[in-house]
Design an enzyme around this catalytic site. Structure first.
Site, PDB file in Angstrom:
ATOM      1  N   ASP A  40      -7.038  -3.610   3.156  1.00 24.11           N
ATOM      2  CA  ASP A  40      -5.954  -4.354   2.934  1.00 24.11           C
ATOM      3  C   ASP A  40      -5.998  -5.919   3.344  1.00 24.11           C
ATOM      4  O   ASP A  40      -5.374  -6.767   2.802  1.00 24.11           O
ATOM      5  CB  ASP A  40      -4.495  -3.935   3.360  1.00 24.11           C
ATOM      6  CG  ASP A  40      -4.154  -2.540   2.955  1.00 24.11           C
ATOM      7  OD1 ASP A  40      -4.087  -2.343   1.494  1.00 24.11           O
ATOM      8  OD2 ASP A  40      -3.950  -1.531   3.782  1.00 24.11           O
TER       9      ASP A  40
ATOM     10  N   ASP B 248      -2.223  -1.240   5.977  1.00 24.31           N
ATOM     11  CA  ASP B 248      -2.645  -0.913   7.216  1.00 24.31           C
ATOM     12  C   ASP B 248      -4.078  -0.659   7.415  1.00 24.31           C
ATOM     13  O   ASP B 248      -4.674  -0.686   8.232  1.00 24.31           O
ATOM     14  CB  ASP B 248      -1.634   0.237   7.567  1.00 24.31           C
ATOM     15  CG  ASP B 248      -2.074   1.455   6.652  1.00 24.31           C
ATOM     16  OD1 ASP B 248      -2.669   1.331   5.534  1.00 24.31           O
ATOM     17  OD2 ASP B 248      -1.456   2.629   6.877  1.00 24.31           O
TER      18      ASP B 248
ATOM     19  N   ASP C 225       0.948  -1.025   0.043  1.00 28.48           N
ATOM     20  CA  ASP C 225      -0.052   0.251   0.157  1.00 28.48           C
ATOM     21  C   ASP C 225       0.867   1.269  -0.099  1.00 28.48           C
ATOM     22  O   ASP C 225       2.155   0.892   0.369  1.00 28.48           O
ATOM     23  CB  ASP C 225      -0.850   0.024   1.194  1.00 28.48           C
ATOM     24  CG  ASP C 225      -1.935   1.084   1.160  1.00 28.48           C
ATOM     25  OD1 ASP C 225      -2.298   1.460   0.079  1.00 28.48           O
ATOM     26  OD2 ASP C 225      -1.961   1.444   2.424  1.00 28.48           O
TER      27      ASP C 225
END
Length: 881
Positions: free
Chosen positions: A625, A621, A328
């Site tokens: 995800d 996080d 990410d």
């Protein structure tokens, strides 16, 4: 109906479709819908009970053989041996049971995000309800600080902004509006007139009608992704499982053949049965699972010391074999703290150093450090950013308010302190695209400071401050500077002011005109410290980094380019949706940046990468995800900014949220796998030598050189005292400079197989030589077996030094592992006990031996050390694969 479809329907029609009203449902209708649709919550019910999950831990061929061996040994009345074997089996089952139990916690964490209460209008009356009682058609009131209880279509907003970073990865709050969006199907990150369950209202007020609850919300869909995502086996577990099947079949076949051959050769049934059992006991490396687990546990501790917390033990090794890291952007590769990096004033473009919410940094002009106070236009630009601002500085890395305003506040603080009492404000409105504040100067006069989009600010300015006086607006120069900033993926804001008389007490939108332009400020969510170096190390280690984010395409591509991610362009989530799996696989070979993605897009990319043969690690996080974290070979979540959902779905947590820590974890992971290979290369040939000593004796019709209890003694003592110390071996040099192991590489490489065969035969030959030499010289059978037992033990000791490295010579590091030296000393003491203590002699069928016997044992067994070092030399020269 999906949320993207609700976006395109006028709010009045939404009420009609839902059979609702702006004054809300009646209480009776709400209760009927609650009975029909169920509570507004995400189910966290596990698919299987604890008994099933515990019993599943025994589903392994090697475990079956160990249990079978324990049963046989029990009926042979070797109760101590039975207990030892069963304890190893039980320990492995308990470890696996605990690990699997963590998987269901991801679903339970999702339910915690649904707020306990929400303000709802029913029958025209406002009331506070538990969020689980909210139904489709309810009208919910939202204000700053609220967490959205369900997915809802907005029909009224006032300066409403929502923090959707846990869903989209965007660090900037999203402006929400009630207007119908004409665009067709779109990513939920672009659905400005919908608020999603679990997101946080940052500022403003709003009203919305609930269009989805429970499992039908975006969070609910993610829950389904997690539920449907299989708990994937790691590469190591797959390889060990494959090896276990092969080893089990080989042991069973050899044991059966030994028993059959023995009967044909005239052995007594009981005698040959005992020989076959001893063969099975010798061949089964019952200490192997425990030693591998210990090796991983040591890796866990070492990773913890380097800010990496392992949640599932096999993840220690898996990261070391990763070929791709899907990361990410927000909060992982970047700081998730907006930072002003450029400022434009009086025709000059300044660079600002420093990152995050830390008021430290310099102003650079053409690369040279300058005093920002020397340019009065720059001072006014910074002053406008600080005063026309609702954020407040609470301390280092602690801003209360909007991240964009926090960035402006910090940029001003880097130059000095700016304060004027505020008298009034025109709040930011999406339609107006500016914010204005009225302040009183020390002389009693007043000034209006304004910030907003560059286009809007320019349209309201009649002059420009050049640092000395005002003059015509340099529209072309300002627009060029704004475009230059935007091309670097900066969010650009314009600043202006207007002097007004001291008797002005209030300002309205219509008063914000005839402004003096001061400058521009450009900001971004900057890369984390050390990220560029970490990505470069990943390249050296042969690991590809792919960015998958919910942020804007240009921003993602600019950040990726800046930190060194190699990619041929970037694709959006919409692009991904339009591709077939085969098309996307081709794209994945060259494109490493994917933006505006949904959880489903990210999950699809991870699955396809795995189908392409990659070992995939996923970092993240946010809630968005979680499905990919669980599906990946290894999921890595952030310890500080990570949501509980992400942590529970991951295998590993970065305690410092630092992408750079992954490089250290990769090094530790590779070291763990290297140690596991060393364990195998030492354990398998030593066990093989014991087994072959039985097989050859039966085939050749010879006396057994070892009895079953002696073999179990060998396995137990050497596995603990010699096998475990291998896990304490220091890391080999240059381990991070090696390319990742091919995903399909078998755990038993050609080199390991060659060593297993060669060392096994060498051990058998040495043990037989000393065994029969003793018998021919008139020694007793017990004495000869004692010599054979000690010969095999000393073979294992000398070969242990060879196993310190599979490829490198060990002479320079032969004394580097003190635990190994201690283990060898313990084995020598135990061998003295089993050889010379009378009470032990009677149990283990051993007898005292003479000094000359010990000399022969050392001379014969030390041959393995020199021969293997010669083999390493020949391997380096290319004579062996």
């Amino acid at each position: 109906m999906a949320e993207e479809q609700w976006c395109g329907i006028p709010s009045e029609d939404v009420f009609t479709l839902l059979n609702s009203h702006p004054d809300g449902l009646s209480q009776d209708e709400a209760e009927i819908r609650l009975t029909k649709d169920g509570y507004n919550e995400v189910s966290a019910k596990p698919e299987h009970g604890p008994i099933y999950r515990f019993l599943k831990q025994f589903a392994s061929p090697l475990i079956y053989l160990l249990i079978g061996a324990a049963v046989v040994v029990f009926f042979l009345e070797h109760y101590v041996d039975t207990v030892v074997i069963l304890l190893v089996v039980l320990a492995n089952a308990i470890i696996g049971f605990i690990q699997e139990g963590k998987a269901q916690n991801a679903l339970e964490s999702l339910s915690k995000l649904l707020v306990p209460e929400a303000r709802v209008i029913r029958g025209g009356m406002s009331s506070v309800l538990q969020s689980r009682e909210i139904v489709v058609g309810d009208v919910v009131l939202l204000e700053a600080g609220d967490r959205v209880p369900a997915d809802m279509r907005l029909f009224y907003t006032k300066n409403l902004r929502a923090d959707e970073s846990i869903l989209t990865g965007e660090s900037v709050p999203v402006e929400k509006k009630e207007h119908t969006i004409d665009t067709g199907c779109m990513a939920f990150a672009d659905q400005k007139n919908v608020c999603f369950a679990g997101t946080l209202i940052n500022q403003g007020q709003g009203r919305g009608v609930v269009v989805a609850t429970g499992s039908k919300t975006q969070i609910g869909r993610i829950s389904e992704f997690i539920r449907e995502s299989k708990e994937m086996s790691t590469p190591l577990l797959r390889k060990l499982s494959h090896m276990s099947v092969i080893l089990s079949v080989v042991i069973l076949v050899i044991s059966a053949l030994t028993f059959a051959v023995g009967l044909l050769r005239g052995f007594e049934t009981v005698e040959i049965f005992m020989a076959s059992v001893s063969l099975a006991v010798a061949a089964i490396p019952e200490g192997l699972p425990a030693v591998i687990t210990i090796s991983m546990a040591i890796g866990v501790n070492r990773m913890a010391a380097r800010n990496t917390i392992i949640r599932t033990v096999p993840a220690v090794e898996t990261l070391g074999s990763a070929t791709v890291i899907c990361s990410d952007k927000t909060g992982t590769l970047t700081r998730n703290q907006m930072t002003v990096t450029q400022a434009y004033a009086a025709g000059k473009l300044y660079e600002l150093t420093g990152t995050g919410y830390v008021p430290e940094g310099a102003f650079l002009l053409d690369g040279a450090k300058v005093d920002p106070l020397e340019n009065k236009a720059l001072v006014e630009t910074l002053r406008a950013g600080v005063l026309c601002n609702d954020a407040s500085f609470r301390g280092v890395d602690n801003i209360d308010g909007d991240p964009t305003e926090g960035a402006l506040l910090i940029s001003g603080m880097k130059a000095g302190k700016f304060y004027l009492p505020r008298k009034d404000i025109v709040p930011f409105e999406p339609e107006e695209r500016f914010m204005a504040t009225l302040h009183e100067k020390e002389d009693g006069s007043k000034v209006i400071y304004v910030k907003g989009s560059p286009e809007k600010i320019l349209s309201m300015c009649i002059s420009q401050f050049n640092g000395k006086d005002t003059g015509p607006v340099d529209t072309e120069g300002i627009e060029h500077a704004a475009e230059q900033m935007a091309s670097n993926a900066l969010r650009v804001l314009g600043m202006a002011y207007k002097d007004v008389p001291g008797d002005v007490e209030r300002i309205e939108s219509e008063d914000i005109k005839d402004l003096v332009f001061t400058g521009l400020q450009g900001m971004m969510d900057p890369p984390r410290d050390g990220v560029m170096e970490a990505i470069e190390k990943c390249k050296t280690a042969g690991i590809r980094v792919i960015m998958i984010t919910g942020d804007h395409l240009k921003t993602a591509y600019a950040i990726a380019t800046k930190i060194g991610i190699e990619t041929e362009g970037a694709l959006s989530g919409k692009d991904i949706e339009e591709m077939s799996d085969e098309q996307l696989k081709e794209v994945l070979k060259k494109v490493s940046v994917f933006a505006r993605t949904s959880p489903g897009d990210k999950l699809r990319v991870v699955k396809l990468l795995k189908e392409m043969g990659e070992v995939v690690a996923v970092t993240g996080d946010g809630i968005n995800d979680a499905p990919a974290l669980k599906t990946a070979d290894i999921g890595i979540s952030m310890g500080i900014t990570g949501t509980e959902v992400a942590k529970e779905a991951s295998n590993m947590v970065l305690a410092d949220d630092n992408f750079s820590s992954i490089v250290a974890a990769i090094e530790e992971g590779r070291d763990v796998y290297s140690k596991i290979q060393k364990i195998l290369i030492w354990t398998l040939p030593t066990n093989g030598g014991q087994a072959l000593s039985i097989v050859f004796a039966v085939i050749l019709g010879l006396t057994l050189p070892l009895v079953p209890l002696q073999i179990l003694w060998l396995n137990t003592v050497t596995a603990i005292c010699l096998g475990v110390p291998i896990t304490m071996e220091p890391k080999e040099r240059g381990i991070l400079e090696r390319p990742p192991r091919p995903p399909k590489e078998p755990i038993l490489t050609p080199l390991i197989k060659r060593r297993v065969i060669f060392v096994s035969l060498l051990i058998v030959a040495g043990a037989y030589l000393n065994f029969f030499t003793k018998l021919e010289n008139g020694g007793s059978l017990d004495a000869a077996r004692t010599i054979a037992l000690n010969t095999i033990v000393f073979f294992q000791i000398f070969y242990l030094f060879n196993s310190k490295s599979m490829y490198e010579y060990v002479f320079r590091d032969i004394m580097s592992n003190r635990i190994m030296l201690l283990g060898i000393a313990m084995v020598l003491v135990l061998q003295m006990i089993i050889t010379y203590v009378p009470a032990i002699n009677s149990i283990f069928s051993t007898a005292p031996i003479q000094a000359a016997d010990w000399l022969m044992i050392v001379v014969v067994s030390s041959s393995v050390f020199f021969l293997i070092e010669i083999e390493k030399y020949l391997h380096k020269k290319g004579y062996f694969p």
